[in-house]
Design a protein around this motif. Sequence first.
Motif, short mmCIF file in Angstrom:
data_model
loop_
_atom_site.label_atom_id
_atom_site.label_comp_id
_atom_site.label_asym_id
_atom_site.label_seq_id
_atom_site.Cartn_x
_atom_site.Cartn_y
_atom_site.Cartn_z
N ASN B 75 -98.28 21.93 -30.16
CA ASN B 75 -96.94 22.26 -31.24
C ASN B 75 -97.80 23.91 -31.70
O ASN B 75 -96.15 24.77 -32.16
CB ASN B 75 -97.49 22.17 -32.46
CG ASN B 75 -97.03 21.63 -33.63
OD1 ASN B 75 -95.99 21.18 -33.22
ND2 ASN B 75 -97.32 22.23 -34.79
N MET B 81 -92.26 29.53 -29.26
CA MET B 81 -91.43 29.39 -28.23
C MET B 81 -90.19 29.59 -29.27
O MET B 81 -88.89 30.31 -28.83
CB MET B 81 -90.91 28.10 -27.66
CG MET B 81 -91.63 28.88 -26.68
SD MET B 81 -91.87 27.84 -24.90
CE MET B 81 -91.64 26.33 -26.10
N ARG B 82 -90.01 29.31 -30.59
CA ARG B 82 -88.95 29.27 -31.41
C ARG B 82 -89.17 30.35 -32.41
O ARG B 82 -87.97 30.82 -33.37
CB ARG B 82 -89.26 28.12 -33.14
CG ARG B 82 -88.95 26.54 -32.22
CD ARG B 82 -89.47 25.78 -33.08
NE ARG B 82 -89.16 24.48 -32.88
CZ ARG B 82 -88.09 23.77 -33.38
NH1 ARG B 82 -87.09 24.31 -34.58
NH2 ARG B 82 -88.01 21.97 -32.92
N GLY B 83 -89.98 31.22 -32.03
CA GLY B 83 -89.29 32.12 -32.42
C GLY B 83 -90.41 32.73 -33.84
O GLY B 83 -90.71 33.83 -34.64
N LYS B 84 -91.46 31.74 -34.13
CA LYS B 84 -91.89 31.65 -35.23
C LYS B 84 -92.87 32.54 -35.53
O LYS B 84 -93.79 32.66 -34.33
CB LYS B 84 -93.01 29.84 -36.41
CG LYS B 84 -91.18 29.49 -36.35
CD LYS B 84 -91.48 27.96 -36.21
CE LYS B 84 -92.70 27.64 -37.38
NZ LYS B 84 -92.95 26.03 -38.21
N THR B 85 -93.38 33.02 -36.89
CA THR B 85 -94.71 33.90 -37.01
C THR B 85 -96.11 33.65 -37.81
O THR B 85 -96.57 34.27 -38.12
CB THR B 85 -94.59 35.36 -36.49
OG1 THR B 85 -93.58 35.45 -38.12
CG2 THR B 85 -93.85 35.97 -35.07
N LEU B 86 -95.63 32.41 -38.58
CA LEU B 86 -95.77 31.63 -39.58
C LEU B 86 -96.48 30.08 -38.88
O LEU B 86 -95.53 29.40 -38.87
CB LEU B 86 -95.69 31.69 -40.66
CG LEU B 86 -96.53 31.32 -41.53
CD1 LEU B 86 -97.61 31.62 -42.16
CD2 LEU B 86 -96.01 31.46 -43.48
N ASN B 88 -98.59 26.49 -39.36
CA ASN B 88 -100.01 25.95 -39.81
C ASN B 88 -100.42 26.71 -40.93
O ASN B 88 -101.56 27.20 -41.27
CB ASN B 88 -100.75 25.65 -39.15
CG ASN B 88 -100.82 24.57 -38.91
OD1 ASN B 88 -99.54 23.64 -39.19
ND2 ASN B 88 -101.68 23.21 -37.82
N TYR B 91 -100.90 33.48 -39.96
CA TYR B 91 -99.69 34.32 -39.13
C TYR B 91 -99.87 35.55 -37.50
O TYR B 91 -101.41 35.11 -37.93
CB TYR B 91 -99.73 35.91 -40.40
CG TYR B 91 -98.83 35.92 -41.52
CD1 TYR B 91 -96.83 35.08 -41.27
CD2 TYR B 91 -99.03 36.04 -42.25
CE1 TYR B 91 -96.57 35.21 -42.59
CE2 TYR B 91 -98.23 35.65 -43.43
CZ TYR B 91 -97.07 34.99 -43.77
OH TYR B 91 -96.32 35.16 -44.34
N LYS B 101 -102.07 32.70 -44.57
CA LYS B 101 -100.86 33.53 -45.24
C LYS B 101 -101.77 33.21 -46.60
O LYS B 101 -102.88 32.43 -46.83
CB LYS B 101 -99.64 32.46 -45.38
CG LYS B 101 -98.64 32.62 -46.37
CD LYS B 101 -98.26 31.33 -45.85
CE LYS B 101 -97.15 32.00 -47.15
NZ LYS B 101 -96.05 32.61 -47.96
N ALA B 144 -93.07 41.51 -39.47
CA ALA B 144 -91.86 42.60 -40.32
C ALA B 144 -91.80 41.13 -41.18
O ALA B 144 -91.15 40.67 -41.01
CB ALA B 144 -91.44 42.89 -39.82
N GLY B 145 -91.50 41.70 -42.19
CA GLY B 145 -90.89 41.39 -43.85
C GLY B 145 -92.31 40.25 -44.90
O GLY B 145 -91.74 39.73 -45.46
N THR B 146 -93.57 40.67 -43.83
CA THR B 146 -94.61 39.72 -44.12
C THR B 146 -95.78 40.45 -45.51
O THR B 146 -96.60 39.62 -45.79
CB THR B 146 -95.72 38.63 -43.48
OG1 THR B 146 -96.27 39.48 -42.70
CG2 THR B 146 -93.76 37.44 -43.13
N GLU B 147 -95.41 41.39 -45.43
CA GLU B 147 -96.97 42.57 -45.84
C GLU B 147 -96.36 42.12 -48.45
O GLU B 147 -97.50 42.92 -48.36
CB GLU B 147 -95.75 43.83 -46.52
CG GLU B 147 -95.69 44.45 -44.76
CD GLU B 147 -94.39 43.77 -44.06
OE1 GLU B 147 -93.41 43.83 -44.71
OE2 GLU B 147 -93.86 44.48 -42.98
N ASP B 149 -96.81 39.56 -48.80
CA ASP B 149 -98.38 38.54 -48.96
C ASP B 149 -99.50 39.62 -49.61
O ASP B 149 -100.34 39.17 -50.20
CB ASP B 149 -98.94 38.27 -47.73
CG ASP B 149 -98.35 36.46 -47.53
OD1 ASP B 149 -96.95 36.53 -47.94
OD2 ASP B 149 -98.47 36.00 -47.22
#
Lengths: 458, 418
Positions: B75, B81-86, B88, B91, B101, B144-147, B149
């Motif tokens: 999973n 592969m879908r490009g997710k970095t977050l 469950n 990160y 997170k 990138a973009g999750t700073e 948090d």
Amino acid sequence: MVFSSIPFLFYFLVLFLALYYVVPFKLKNYVLLVFSLLFYAWGEPIYVFLMMFSAGVDWLDGLMLEKHPKAKKLYLTIAIVINLGLLCFFKYANFLMGAVSSVFKIAVPAVNVTLPIGISFYTFQSMSYSLDVYRGNAKVEHNYFYYLMYVSMFPQLIAGPIVRYQTIADEVRNRQITKENFVNGVSRFLLGLFKKVLLANALGELFTLVSAESNVPAATAWLGLIGFALQIYFDFSGYSDMAIGLGLMMGFHFLENFDHPYISRSVTEFWRRWHMSLSTWFRDYVYIPLGGNRVSVGRHIFNLMVVWLLTGFWHGAAYNFILWGIYYGVLLILEKYVYGSALEKAPTLVKHIYTIFAFMIGWSLFAFDDMGAFGKFFVSLFGANGFADAKTFFYFRSYIISILIGVVCSTPLIGDFLKKEHKPAVELLISLVTAVLFIMAVAALVTDSYNPFLYFRF
Amino acid sequence: MHKKINAILIPVIMIALLGAFVLLPPKDFSERENRYLAPAPKLSIGTVTDGSFMEDIADYVSDHFPFRDFWIGVNTRVGLMRGKTLINGVYFADDDYLIEKYEPSGNMKKIATVVNNFADKVDAKVTFMAVPTSVVINRDRLPAGTEGDADAQLEELKELYDALDCYTIELTELLTKRNNSGQVFYRLDHHWTNTGALAAYGEYYKLMRSLGDPVSAVEKRYKHQEWAATISPGLLSDTRDMFYSHTYKEVSDTFRGTLFNKVGECGLGCDTITSLYLGPMFLEMISCRTEDGTQVPLFDDSKLETADQYAYFLSGNHPFLTISYEGAVETIYISKDTGPGPLEMQEAILPDILIVKDSFANCMIPLMLGDYASITVLDPRYYGDSISSYVNENGIDEVLFVYNMNTLGTDLGIRRIK
């Protein structure tokens, strides 16, 4: 129980199918009935009796309509009053009491009833029987258990489609359980499972993340809304596919419920392709009895508004669903009487952009049952909080592949490809891809990540 | 034709998995996830009518699904592969770091009020150490973009410290600096490393020494230093060195912690655990006991063989521990060729400390050993009595709260402190 879960897939379904195929034909309906009641009781151990009662009312009504043709109107009225009474009490009482107390500024005792899952689906299904018998469009079913089986049939029990009795009346006693049906059913079920688990859940995650934030910039809000639009389509049509597939495995033929609504070129067309079993229900049992479109313009507008108000309210006891219904009523009236002919002549691209924009705004209304949250989100869509920020890029990167796959899958491209006969090597490849997708779906279900049930308000 | 193959292939996969479920022996405990798996539910009218039987069945089936680890890993890989970095709630950050997170809890003011009330009641010096987590310290590694948090956590931290009336330890800058040269957080576990814990304790130690007002504990400590210097001049650049010089040892290179468990096997390798090394003679003198007097090892080698290797420190979480010296303290001086030191002197001059904590403190506590006559460790999740009475009745000199920012807001223990 829901289809997209390990207990259903690996235990309930396997056990049910094994038993269903083994027993002689006469017992098959009873096996289906028992498993359906189990299926419902799994999530609603008490309300299963309410469903049995509700089905009993319409079944008895059918007998009465047959026995006393002179008192037809009376018996039909009784059935409708009881059906709608139950629906109103269990689904709308909380909301109506709240509305009364806020409008008249008086304290009204709160009725704390929890909504029985699927009550809107099975009430409409069961009511359609009484109505059809009254109109002479359906045969009377004398066996209560057969009738209960029809109402409670687990494939379509909790998330549709709304199967009318006349659709399957013949198949209750006489249906073909063939290898071909089974083969088609398996693939149809898998299609629905993949839609729900691999597309809807993945995209719903995006909307959940976005809607949890406040004051998002426009690009983020649109990404989230696209996520929601694709989620609700794949979730809902996925359930319908699974239901139709399961029906086929048992020898039933349900009607189609979705026909690629997102490729529509007008809102009118959208509603011919979206949740067809609900729109035809309202057409046949509300719109046409009100006179349909063979009336004066004023009356026609009134009829449309009544139907769409009810359609909206059917989706949930909250203001946003009413507004959502009114919104579509107004759009359909505008298309009919104001700019329909202009739209007709417009270039295809314009038609698509108009329709997509229309249903996207519709979904933004549908997605928030808190009007305050809706307001904030709505202004975000139009740039109240800027165009984009760093997080927008994160959402884009994380979900763009899923969105693109979703967009492709909401067109008929893949379906058309699969319908053709290919070389054996290609056919084998398709099956291998199916197996890989199945493994991915099981992995998502085992991990128990985001897997919501969207219809608990219906 | 593919439909025909599907109709055979998919049922075969399902029945194979079902067979594996039936044939594989049931497990009670998942070492990797460090938790008891859901037991087979009991069927009764009560459990069926309230729906708990059905929920339990779902948990049981999911917990005992064959090859669970494999599925979780699949999973995760699909998500990547879908490009997710977050995935469950974790990160996938640069340099193969997994970072939890951060969700603001909005509970900081409530917690500060509880701690302030507590501090008013006790005679000891109260200090709060809120440890910023990996999301802050490894901010530059975040996707990138999750700073945001990290900013959110810092905001909550500021809110907490602004509202607290006790001493506070500011760690953000220090740990960030330390992280440039070393590794302050594990890659695959949410805890900090010894490097982080040591830096943080050093900060606390400095604070206690720097307090100008004549607090008994600090005074004692100064005396202790002077006294120790007379025994062993030159050895003591730092009080802690009196007992042992800090030597470290790599105790495991197969550590895959809590964050790994959330994402499964996806090719991230393992962490190493480096721990303070204490000689056997020293360890022998340490008494580390639970409330009922059971001796617990300070470092539990056996835990390194399990999936929850972090339990090596203090052998995991306990509701209540007291750590003190037993028998002849002199031996340590003998071992260091500094001549015997008087035990009574030792006990009189070192302060007593109480630590109210989550698991982050587990690897810090051994580092504090030389500086205290006794260390009492309390987990308020399991300790229902009044902690302030305990402090006052036992003449505790210092109270230190050690909590990580990720779970502080939702920790149920700290809000029950009285």
